[in-house]
Design an enzyme around this catalytic site. Structure first.
Site, mmCIF file in Angstrom:
data_model
loop_
_atom_site.group_PDB
_atom_site.id
_atom_site.type_symbol
_atom_site.label_atom_id
_atom_site.label_comp_id
_atom_site.label_asym_id
_atom_site.label_seq_id
_atom_site.Cartn_x
_atom_site.Cartn_y
_atom_site.Cartn_z
ATOM 1 N N HIS A 241 0.830 -1.209 0.000
ATOM 2 C CA HIS A 241 0.000 0.000 0.000
ATOM 3 C C HIS A 241 0.868 1.263 0.000
ATOM 4 O O HIS A 241 0.410 2.339 0.380
ATOM 5 C CB HIS A 241 -0.945 0.026 1.205
ATOM 6 C CG HIS A 241 -1.666 -1.259 1.437
ATOM 7 N ND1 HIS A 241 -2.840 -1.596 0.803
ATOM 8 C CD2 HIS A 241 -1.359 -2.329 2.223
ATOM 9 C CE1 HIS A 241 -3.229 -2.785 1.194
ATOM 10 N NE2 HIS A 241 -2.343 -3.260 2.047
ATOM 11 N N SER B 104 16.183 19.901 -15.015
ATOM 12 C CA SER B 104 15.139 20.923 -15.035
ATOM 13 C C SER B 104 15.737 22.231 -15.514
ATOM 14 O O SER B 104 16.862 22.589 -15.147
ATOM 15 C CB SER B 104 14.544 21.107 -13.625
ATOM 16 O OG SER B 104 13.752 22.279 -13.569
#
Length: 485
Positions: free
Chosen positions: A160, A290
């Site tokens: 999970h 970036s």
């Protein structure tokens, strides 16, 4: 406005990035016009050779003329013929006949358009699988080496996406490999299940060939067998309409879609691990992550795989819909759709396999980061071991459980409310109640004691399942791959 030159003309028109930016030259050629129409001519040659061997009046001179012009394709003439005739097959029959005047009368003898169209598609699909399979095997091989190297390195497991029991870096990689091994089997099966459409005529009844051979059924069957063998297939479909069943395309694109799902899962895992700074894909010396944030190391290769895998997974919807609306012996609403989805599926699979190979050859592991994350979570996971050790030392389980419950909640508050490190073990060391096992704590907290049989599972899996599956591809494993973009 100036008239654009050849280079500028190309830049002024849309080109699929699957070919112009990403796919390998081999897969690009497999779906090229030259491969397609060159195969058409070879199929016409196979048909003429087989018909001649079975007694039709076709001369050696006509056969030799066709053989000499298989790749002598005047594409400009073919385009002009198609514009005039509005029929691609007849345009290429005329173009082939133009350079083979002696053979002109027997080219395409008894055949329908799908003789060249569908049979070529099946050849191209087969050849596409033959290009993909070694690439998939190389990815599995690279990941197997990675799994073997890190078979013993403990890491925090997640269920999970929440901290769970420990596993190892190599064992987690084996989860990826197992999916890809299933894909390898599926691609092999889909390739081997492909049959040739063969020589079946306009509605699949072989009526035209039965007429050519004056009602001799055995010769018609032999014609089908001969041409099938010449095209490199062991079997042809026993019954067809005008086309081979479009369920074949469903099978082909289904296994490619499944491969896409596997790679999307793998690369998503890598992206999540990159965020945790535990594992990163290769990052080149001058690569920019970036334009605004110079420090970033974005997992752009894995992101590309996920992006293209999503496209690959959706393409199977096309043949599903096409097969469902093929009325009776065939309708032509399959043609334009298949020109797009079949090529794009193989081109996309080719791209993501090349990219994943590049990723798997340069994965970077940061053991210290992994170790630090384990230290944050392992103390809570070790509570059951601590309880059992205390009981062995003469303690009461319920008393011990309550002590640990209180201390663990105090430690959790430090982590969650104060942003501090997990100090649960320090609290255990400071509590006299646990003095009987203080000397055992280092052993009780050894991460390798929490990974179960993960290292043994890795070794057994690689030895018994993975390496044997790669044996047919050993000669094609090759060196490292560099991405063009």
């Amino acid at each position: 406005m100036a008239t654009p030159g050849a280079e500028e003309d190309v830049l002024s028109r849309y080109r699929s990035p699957l070919v112009s930016r990403y796919a390998s030259p081999e897969m690009g050629f497999n779906f090229s016009e030259r491969k397609k129409f060159g195969t058409w001519r070879r199929l016409w040659l196979y048909l003429a050779q087989a018909e001649k061997s079975l007694g039709l009046p076709i001369t050696d001179e006509q056969i030799k003329e066709m053989e000499a012009n298989l790749d002598n394709i005047d594409f400009k003439m073919a385009a002009e013929e198609e514009k005039k005739l509005r029929h691609d097959v007849m345009a290429h029959v005329h173009t082939f006949a133009h350079c083979c005047p002696k053979a002109a009368a027997i080219i395409h003898l008894g055949a329908t358009s799908c003789y060249v169209g569908d049979n070529t598609d099946l050849i191209v699909l087969r050849d596409g699988f033959n290009l993909l399979l070694p690439k998939l095997a190389r990815v599995i091989s690279r990941l197997a080496d990675f799994a073997e190297k890190y078979a013993d390195l403990p890491t925090l497991g997640f269920t999970h996406y929440q901290p769970a029991q420990l596993t190892t870096v190599g064992k987690r990689c084996c989860l990826w490999i197992q999916d890809l091994c299933m894909d390898l089997q599926n691609l092999e099966r889909a390739r081997d299940d492909l049959r040739f459409r063969g020589v079946k005529g306009t509605t699949g009844t072989q009526a035209s060939f039965l007429q050519l051979f004056e009602g001799d059924h055995s010769k018609v069957e032999e014609l089908d067998r001969l041409v099938t063998a010449k095209a490199g297939f062991k079997r042809s479909y026993m019954v067809t309409g005008q086309t081979y069943s479009r369920k074949v395309d469903i099978e082909v694109l289904s296994v490619l879609a499944s491969l896409g799902a596997s790679i999307h899962k793998i690369c998503t895992d890598i992206r999540l691990l990159a965020n945790l700074k535990e594992i990163e894909e290769p990052f080149e010396k001058d690569q920019i992550g970036s334009s605004a944030m110079p420090y970033k190391r974005n997992p752009m290769r894995s992101e590309r795989c996920c992006s293209l895998a999503r496209h690959l997974m959706t393409l199977v919807l096309d043949p599903l819909q096409t097969a469902s609306v093929q009325w009776f012996e065939r309708t032509l609403d399959d043609s334009a759709n298949r020109r797009v989805c079949l090529a794009e599926a193989f081109l996309t699979a080719d791209i993501i396999l090349s990219t994943l190979q590049n990723i798997s050859e340069g994965l970077v592991v940061y053991p210290k980061v992994i170790e630090r994350r384990i230290r944050q979570e392992l103390p809570f996971m070790a509570t059951e071991n601590i309880i059992m050790a205390m009981v062995k030392a003469g303690g009461n389980r319920q008393d011990c459980h309550e002590k640990i419950r209180v201390l663990s909640q105090q430690a959790a508050a430090v982590v969650k409310q104060e942003g501090g490190d997990n100090d649960f073990i320090a609290r255990v060391r400071a509590d006299p109640y646990f003095s009987p096992i203080h000397k055992q704590l280092e052993t009780l907290l050894d991460p390798s004691s929490f990974t179960g049989r993960a290292p043994q599972q890795v070794a057994k899996f690689l030895k018994e399942e993975v390496r044997p599956a790669l044996v047919p591809y050993q000669s094609k494993m090759g060196g490292k791959i560099e991405l063009a973009l």
